[in-house]
Design a protein around this motif. Structure first.
Motif, PDB file in Angstrom:
ATOM      1  N   ALA A   1      -3.834   2.320   3.826  1.00  0.00           N
ATOM      2  CA  ALA A   1      -2.373   2.199   3.960  1.00  0.00           C
ATOM      3  C   ALA A   1      -1.674   2.929   2.818  1.00  0.00           C
ATOM      4  O   ALA A   1      -2.108   2.872   1.671  1.00  0.00           O
ATOM      5  CB  ALA A   1      -1.978   0.731   3.979  1.00  0.00           C
ATOM      6  N   GLU A   2      -0.572   3.600   3.145  1.00  0.00           N
ATOM      7  CA  GLU A   2       0.170   4.388   2.159  1.00  0.00           C
ATOM      8  C   GLU A   2       1.602   3.864   2.020  1.00  0.00           C
ATOM      9  O   GLU A   2       2.284   3.635   3.016  1.00  0.00           O
ATOM     10  CB  GLU A   2       0.216   5.859   2.569  1.00  0.00           C
ATOM     11  N   ALA A   3       2.015   3.666   0.791  1.00  0.00           N
ATOM     12  CA  ALA A   3       3.422   3.364   0.536  1.00  0.00           C
ATOM     13  C   ALA A   3       4.232   4.645   0.725  1.00  0.00           C
ATOM     14  O   ALA A   3       3.672   5.746   0.727  1.00  0.00           O
ATOM     15  CB  ALA A   3       3.581   2.840  -0.890  1.00  0.00           C
TER      16      ALA A   3
ATOM     17  N   SER B   1      -2.079   2.654  -1.567  1.00  0.00           N
ATOM     18  CA  SER B   1      -0.952   2.370  -2.474  1.00  0.00           C
ATOM     19  C   SER B   1       0.058   1.385  -1.900  1.00  0.00           C
ATOM     20  O   SER B   1       1.102   1.151  -2.503  1.00  0.00           O
ATOM     21  CB  SER B   1      -0.228   3.677  -2.819  1.00  0.00           C
ATOM     22  N   ASP B   2      -0.239   0.803  -0.721  1.00  0.00           N
ATOM     23  CA  ASP B   2       0.702  -0.124  -0.078  1.00  0.00           C
ATOM     24  C   ASP B   2       0.414  -1.538  -0.580  1.00  0.00           C
ATOM     25  O   ASP B   2      -0.594  -2.153  -0.229  1.00  0.00           O
ATOM     26  CB  ASP B   2       0.534  -0.055   1.438  1.00  0.00           C
TER      27      ASP B   2
ATOM     28  N   GLU C   1       1.829  -4.349   0.126  1.00  0.00           N
ATOM     29  CA  GLU C   1       1.837  -5.380   1.164  1.00  0.00           C
ATOM     30  C   GLU C   1       0.476  -5.453   1.873  1.00  0.00           C
ATOM     31  O   GLU C   1      -0.016  -6.540   2.196  1.00  0.00           O
ATOM     32  CB  GLU C   1       2.939  -5.095   2.191  1.00  0.00           C
TER      33      GLU C   1
ATOM     34  N   GLN D   1      -3.775  -4.557  -5.494  1.00  0.00           N
ATOM     35  CA  GLN D   1      -2.369  -4.916  -5.257  1.00  0.00           C
ATOM     36  C   GLN D   1      -1.548  -4.683  -6.520  1.00  0.00           C
ATOM     37  O   GLN D   1      -0.435  -4.127  -6.466  1.00  0.00           O
ATOM     38  CB  GLN D   1      -2.271  -6.386  -4.822  1.00  0.00           C
TER      39      GLN D   1
ATOM     40  N   ALA E   1      -0.894  -1.065  -6.980  1.00  0.00           N
ATOM     41  CA  ALA E   1       0.138  -0.591  -6.050  1.00  0.00           C
ATOM     42  C   ALA E   1       1.528  -1.020  -6.505  1.00  0.00           C
ATOM     43  O   ALA E   1       2.502  -0.258  -6.398  1.00  0.00           O
ATOM     44  CB  ALA E   1      -0.159  -1.134  -4.646  1.00  0.00           C
TER      45      ALA E   1
END
Length: 1006
Positions: A826-828, A835-836, A838, A864, A867
Motif C-alpha cells: 500500500a502506498e500513501a 508507506s500507508d 492506515e 506503521q 509511515a
C-alpha cells in the motif's frame, strides 16, 4: 643383557591432561579425549599409566577393538566394557539402570536376556532405525546412571579396527551424554586411518566438538631417547649408543625398547637391518615350542583367552604353560587377567606375516571349530568370529552359513551397518558355495533385499539403491520379490533426495494388482506419503484411503493409523482443516497405542496446530510425544522429530531461549537429513529475527548446499527454506537474491501448501515493496537504488500472480497474512510501497489475534511508525514506536527492537527504555534491516542531515571515508582544529556517540 622396565618418557603432559579432564568430568560435564599416533608411539603405555593412577572411586570400563579384517564383530569393545560393569553391579542392577533401553541391551548381550525374561520378551521399538536408537539411548542412560554414583572412564582402544556399529554408538555418546560424569578415552593408530577409512569422518567431527580433545603423540627427542635408554639399562648410555638408538628408532619408544633390548646396542653390527627383523628379534630367540605357540596366537588376534588357547594349541597343557611362560619372560606376551596379549600389535603382525600359507589356514580352522563349540555351549554371539576364521581357512562352504548367521546376529543387535557388510560378504560367496539356498534358508534375491534393507537402516542410501538396482536387473518381473524391490528403490531414491519415487511406486502397484497384501499396503502408504510431500494432495488423499482399506483388511493397526494420518494431513493442506484434525484423531484411535503410529500422530498433530496458529497446543502435543519417546527409550533419536516440531511454535510464543536449547541439543545429535534441515532453517531464522543478520547470512551460506537435495523433493522444506533465505537477503539489502527465493511461491504445481505458502507470499510482497522503493517508485528508470530496471519491472509485474496465489490459499490464518501482504504494497499519496499508515494499522490489529506469531505485532507497529513519520505525524509516530519497542522488548524480537531504536533516534524521538544514544545493535549497517525499507531509511537519513550546514555535510562525508581530523582539514583546506569543531557539532546534532555512528545514522555508509 638384562633390561629393566622402561619408564614412560615424554608423555607427562599428556598424562597430566587426562587427569585434568577427569577432574573436570567429576563436576558433571562429560568429555572425550581421542589419542592418536603411529604404531609404537606409546598410546597403550600412556593409557596404562592413566589407569594405574585412577583414584579408587573411579570406575574403569575398558574394551578393545578386534582385528577381524574388513568386517569386525559388532559392538565387540562395547560388550567387553559392559560385561565389566555387569560383573561389578550384577545383571539386574545394569538392566534397571538402562531404563527403557532394557530390551535393546538384552538383545545386545544375550546373557542379560537369560537372566531377565521380561526384558527379552519386551517389544522392540517400532520404526526404521528405532531399535538402534533405543540401544544407543539405553547405553547412554546406563552410563549416565552409574556415573552418578562413581565417575566412569570408558576406554576403547585400537579404534582403527573399529566396527561400524561401535563407531555409530561412540558418535552418539559424544553428542548425547547429558549431565554425567563420563570420561571417554579413545586410541587409534594414525597410519592405518587411510583415505576412505570410516574413522576419518569421525575424527573430523571430533575436531569441531568443543567437548572433545584430540591429542596426537609425537616422537621422542634425542634427550628423551637418552632418558628412556637409561631407564632400560640402568647406567648412563654412551653418546655412541644414543646416536645409534636415536637414528635407528626415529624416536619411536617401542623401537627404542626393542633396540636396547638387543644387548644394549653395544654393537651396531648386531642390530637388525629391517623393521621386520627388529620386530621378530625377541621371537626368534625363543624355543621352537614358544614360537609355535606365538604363531597360533597371532592368527587369533592381539588378545586370546587361556581357555581358547587350550583348545587350539596342539600341545599338552604343560607344554602350553611352559611356552607361554617363556614368551612372557622374553617380553613378547603379557598377561591381562585370563588373557594373553602381545606386548605390541606390531609384533603380532610381524609373526602373522611370517606364517606359511598352509599353516595359517590350519590355525584358522582350529579357531573356527573352537568358536563354533563355544557358541554352542554358551550364550555369547560368535558368528562373526566363526565366519572370519572359516574365510581365513579358505573354506567358503563353512564360512557362508556362518556369515548368514553373523548377519542375523548383527541385525538382532541393531548393528545394521555390520549386518549389511556381512550380507555383502555372503552375496560374494553365493556363487562359490554348494546349495547356498539350503544353507542360508533364502534365495539370492531375498539376501540382496535384506542386505539393501540393512544398508538403508544404516543410513547408506546410495549403496542400498545400487544393490536394489542390481537385484532388479536379476529379478524377473513375475518374481514375488520384484514389486518389493521397486518399493525399496523408491524409498532409497527418497532417502538420498532424488526425484523419481512416484513412478517407481506406481509400477509396483501395477505389478501387485488389486489383491490385498501387506506389501500392497506398504507401497500405497509410501506412495501417499510421497504425493503429500510433493504437494499432490488430491492423489495423496485418494491413495491414503486405499491404503487404509487394505490395512484394515490385513488387520494392521499401525499401518491403518499411518494411512489415516497421511490422509488427514493431506486434507488439511488442501484447506479442509476441520476434516484434517478429525482425521488425525481417527488415526490416533486406529493406532491402539502402537509406538511408531503414535509418534507419527504427535509429529503431524503438533505441526498442524502450529500451522493454523494454535501455538500452545502445538507445543503441548510435541512435548507429550517427546515424553512417550522418552518412555520408549528413543528420546534422543526418534524424539528429535518431535523436538524440532516444538521449535517454531515456541518462536511464535516468544520463547526464543527455550527453542534455542531444543535446536542446539537436537543438532548436536546429528539428526537425519530432512530433520537436520528443519532445525538449521529454524536456527538461521531465529538468528535473523533476534537481530544478527550478518551471522544469519553466514550460517545460511554454510549449510545451504546440504538443504538443496531435500528442497527438490519436499514442498514444505522448499517453501520454508526459501522464506528464510529471502528474509536473510532482504536484511542484507540484496533485493535480487531475495526475489530469487521468494518467487518460488509462484512455482508450485497446484499452488503452495497454505501453511508454508502464506508467510512466503508476505515475504514476496516485502521484496516487491523493496524493489519499488529502491527505484524511487518509477518503473523504467535505467537503474536506481542499485536495482536494475529490468529486475524492478519483473518483480513489480509479479504482483497480480501473487495476489492470485494468495487468494487461492484457503487457510485459517489467510486473513492475517493478507493484511500484511496489503500493507507491504500500500502506498500513501506521493509515497513509496509500504508507506500507508492506515494499512499498517489494519495489519497491527490482525497481528493482535491469538493465531498471529508474536513477532508480527511489533513489526507491524514499527512499519506503521515509519509511515507516520514519513507523513509528518511525529506525535503519532512516537506513540506507535513506543508500543512497537515495548512489544519487541517483552517478546524478545531483537531485530525489531533494534530497528525501532534506529528509527526513533534518527527522528530525534526519545523512547522510554530505549538506548538513548541510539547506538546501533548487532548487525546494524548490514542493509535495510528486517523491519525497514529503502524508503524509510532514506526518509530517516534526510531528516537527520537536514539540521547540518553545507560544510558539516562535507565533513560528514569525509568522516564516512574514515579520515582523521587532520586529513579532513587538508582535504577542505581548513585547520585540523576547525575540522574538530565541525565534527563535535555533527555528533551533537545527530545525537551520536562516535564518528562511525554519526555516519551510519546519517545514511552515508549505505
Amino acid at each position: 643383557m638384562t633390561t629393566s622396565t622402561a619408564a614412560m618418557v615424554g608423555r607427562d603432559a599428556d598424562l597430566a591432561r587426562l587427569n585434568e579432564r577427569l577432574d573436570e568430568v567429576r563436576a558433571g560435564a562429560p568429555f572425550t579425549v581421542v589419542i592418536g599416533g603411529e604404531a609404537g608411539i606409546g598410546k597403550t603405555r600412556l593409557v596404562r599409566e592413566f589407569e594405574r593412577g585412577l583414584p579408587s572411586d573411579v570406575r574403569l570400563l575398558a574394551g578393545q577393538c578386534v582385528d577381524l579384517g574388513s568386517v569386525a564383530a559388532p559392538y565387540a569393545p562395547v560388550k567387553a566394557a559392559l560385561r565389566t560393569l555387569i560383573a561389578d553391579l550384577g545383571r539386574e542392577r545394569v538392566l534397571e539402570a538402562a531404563g527403557p533401553g532394557r530390551p535393546a541391551l538384552a538383545a545386545l548381550l544375550p546373557e542379560l536376556a537369560a537372566s531377565d525374561p521380561d526384558a527379552a520378551a519386551a517389544a522392540a521399538p517400532a520404526g526404521v532405525g528405532a531399535a538402534t536408537g533405543q540401544l544407543h539411548e539405553g547405553i547412554a542412560v546406563l552410563l549416565e546412571s552409574v556415573s552418578r554414583e562413581r565417575p566412569v572412564v570408558l576406554l576403547i582402544e585400537d579404534l582403527h579396527w573399529v566396527d561400524a556399529a561401535t563407531l555409530a554408538l561412540l558418535r552418539f555418546l559424544m553428542r548425547a551424554l547429558g549431565s554425567s560424569r563420563v570420561l571417554t578415552v579413545l586410541t587409534y593408530r594414525s597410519e592405518d586411518v587411510t583415505r576412505g577409512h570410516p574413522l576419518r569422518a569421525f575424527l573430523s567431527e571430533a575436531e569441531r566438538d568443543r567437548w572433545v580433545e584430540r591429542r596426537d603423540l609425537s616422537r621422542l627427542t634425542r634427550a628423551q631417547v637418552r632418558k628412556l635408554t637409561k631407564s632400560l639399562v640402568g647406567d648412563p648410555p654412551t653418546d655412541a649408543v644414543i646416536d645409534t638408538v636415536f637414528r635407528r628408532s626415529d624416536g619411536v619408544p617401542f623401537f627404542v625398547e626393542e633396540l636396547v633390548g638387543l644387548d644394549g646396542c653395544r654393537d651396531e653390527r648386531e642390530l637388525p637391518d629391517t623393521l621386520r627383523e627388529l620386530l621378530l628379534a625377541r621371537y626368534e630367540r625363543l624355543s621352537d615350542p614358544a614360537q609355535a605357540l606365538l604363531r597360533v596366537i597371532s592368527v587369533g588376534g592381539v588378545r586370546i583367552s587361556h581357555a581358547m588357547l587350550e583348545t587350539v594349541f596342539d600341545g599338552s597343557a604343560d607344554e602350553l604353560e611352559l611356552a607361554a611362560r617363556e614368551s612372557v619372560v622374553a617380553g613378547v606376551l603379557t598377561i591381562d587377567g585370563d588373557d594373553y596379549a602381545f606386548r605390541h600389535a606390531l609384533v603380532r603382525e610381524a609373526i602373522l606375516a611370517d606364517l606359511l600359507p598352509g599353516e595359517r589356514a590350519r590355525f584358522h580352522s582350529r579357531y573356527a571349530e573352537a568358536y563354533e563349540a563355544a557358541a554352542a555351549a554358551g550364550t555369547r554371539r560368535l558368528a562373526a568370529e566363526i565366519s572370519f576364521h572359516w574365510l581365513g581357512a579358505h573354506d567358503a562352504a563353512r564360512a557362508f552359513p556362518a556369515t548368514i548367521h553373523a548377519m542375523r546376529e548383527a541385525r538382532a543387535a541393531a548393528a545394521y551397518a555390520t549386518a549389511a557388510q556381512l550380507g555383502e560378504r555372503a552375496i560374494g560367496l553365493w556363487d562359490v558355495v554348494p546349495e547356498p539356498e539350503r544353507s542360508s534358508g533364502m534365495t539370492k534375491l531375498e539376501l540382496m533385499g535384506r542386505t539393501a534393507s540393512h544398508l538403508r537402516n544404516a543410513g547408506e542410501g546410495e549403496r542400498s539403491l545400487a544393490l536394489v538396482k542390481a537385484a532388479l536387473a536379476e529379478c524377473p518381473r513375475d518374481e514375488p520379490q520384484y514389486p518389493r524391490f521397486l518399493r525399496d528403490k523408491a524409498m532409497d531414491l527418497a532417502s538420498v533426495g532424488r526425484p523419481g519415487s512416484i513412478p517407481v511406486l506406481e509400477e509396483a502397484l501395477e505389478v501387485l494388482g488389486e489383491r490385498p497384501s501387506e506389501l500392497r499396503m506398504t507401497v500405497l502408504i509410501v506412495l501417499a506419503g510421497r504425493f503429500m510431500i510433493e504437494g499432490r494432495l488430491d492423489e495423496a488423499v485418494d491413495t491414503a484411503e486405499r491404503a487404509l482399506e487394505v490395512a484394515i483388511e490385513v488387520e494392521s493397526p499401525r499401518y491403518a493409523s499411518l494411512a489415516a494420518n497421511v490422509a488427514a494431513v493431506s486434507r488439511a493442506s488442501r484447506g479442509e482443516v476441520d476434516a484434517g484434525f478429525a482425521g488425525l484423531e481417527h488415526a490416533r484411535e486406529l493406532s491402539h497405542g502402537d509406538g511408531a503410529a503414535m509418534l507419527r500422530y504427535w509429529v503431524n498433530a503438533s505441526d498442524l496446530h502450529f500451522l493454523v496458529g494454535n501455538y500452545a497446543e502445538a507445543v503441548r502435543l510435541a512435548e507429550e510425544g517427546l515424553e512417550q519417546a522418552r518412555a520408549q527409550g528413543v528420546e534422543r533419536s526418534s524424539g528429535l522429530i518431535l523436538a524440532s516440531n516444538a521449535v517454531d511454535p515456541l518462536f511464535a510464543l516468544g520463547e526464543w531461549d527455550r527453542a534455542a536449547v531444543l535446536i542446539e541439543r537436537a543438532l548436536a545429535l546429528d539428526p537425519p537429513g530432512p530433520f537436520g534441515v528443519y532445525l538449521q532453517r529454524a536456527r538461521i531464522w531465529s538468528i535473523l529475527w533476534l537481530g544478527e543478520p550478518v551471522r544469519a547470512a553466514e550460517q545460511l551460506r554454510r549449510v545451504r548446499s546440504t538443504m538443496t537435495e531435500i528442497m527438490e523433493v519436499e514442498v514444505q522444506t522448499r517453501l520454508s527454506v526459501s522464506r528464510v533465505a529471502a528474509e536473510v537477503a532482504l536484511a542484507g539489502g540484496d533485493v535480487a537474491g531475495a526475489w530469487r527465493e521468494a518467487k518460488r511461491v509462484l512455482d508450485e504445481r497446484g499452488g503452495p501448501l497454505p501453511g508454508y505458502g502464506l508467510p512466503l507470499a508476505w515475504v514476496a510482497a516485502r521484496v516487491i515493496g523493496a524493489a519499488r522503493a529502491g527505484a524511487g517508485g518509477v518503473i523504467g528508470r535505467e537503474q536506481a537504488g542499485g536495482i536494475p530496471a529490468e529486475l524492478v519491472a519483473e518483480i513489480s509485474a509479479a504482483e497480480p500472480a501473487l495476489r492470485e496465489v494468495l487468494a487461492g490459499m484457503d487457510w485459517p490464518t489467510r486473513s492475517l497474512w493478507a493484511a500484511f501482504f496489503e500493507a507491504e504494497l500500500a502506498e500513501a499519496p506521493d509515497g513509496a510501497a509500504g508507506s500507508d499508515a492506515e494499512a499498517w494499522r489494519v495489519a497491527a490489529k490482525a497481528a493482535a489475534a491469538p493465531s498471529a506469531p508474536g513477532y508480527l505485532a511489533p513489526y507491524a507497529l514499527t512499519r506503521q511508525g515509519e509511515a507516520e513519520l514519513a507523513a509528518g505525524d511525529r506525535a503519532a509516530a512516537k506513540v506507535t514506536l513506543q508500543s512497537a519497542f515495548d512489544l519487541a522488548l517483552s517478546g524478545g524480537v531483537g531485530a525489531v527492537r533494534d530497528r525501532v531504536e534506529q528509527v526513533a533516534a534518527a527522528a530525534g524521538l526519545a523512547l522510554d527504555g530505549g538506548m538513548g544514544s541510539g547506538r546501533p545493535k548487532a548487525g546494524a549497517g548490514a542493509g535495510p534491516g528486517l523491519a525497514g525499507s529503502a524508503a524509510s531509511d532514506a526518509i530517516a537519513a534526510a531528516e537527520v542531515t537536514a539540521e547540518l550546514t553545507a560544510r558539516e555535510r562535507q565533513v560528514l562525508e569525509l568522516i564516512a571515508e574514515g579520515l582523521s581530523n587532520r586529513q579532513i582539514g587538508e582535504r577542505l583546506f581548513i585547520s585540523g582544529k576547525t575540522a574538530s569543531v565541525h565534527v563535535s557539532a555533527i555528533l551533537r546534532k545527530l545525537g551520536a556517540a562516535t564518528r562511525t555512528e554519526a555516519a551510519y545514522r546519517a545514511g552515508v555508509l549505505r
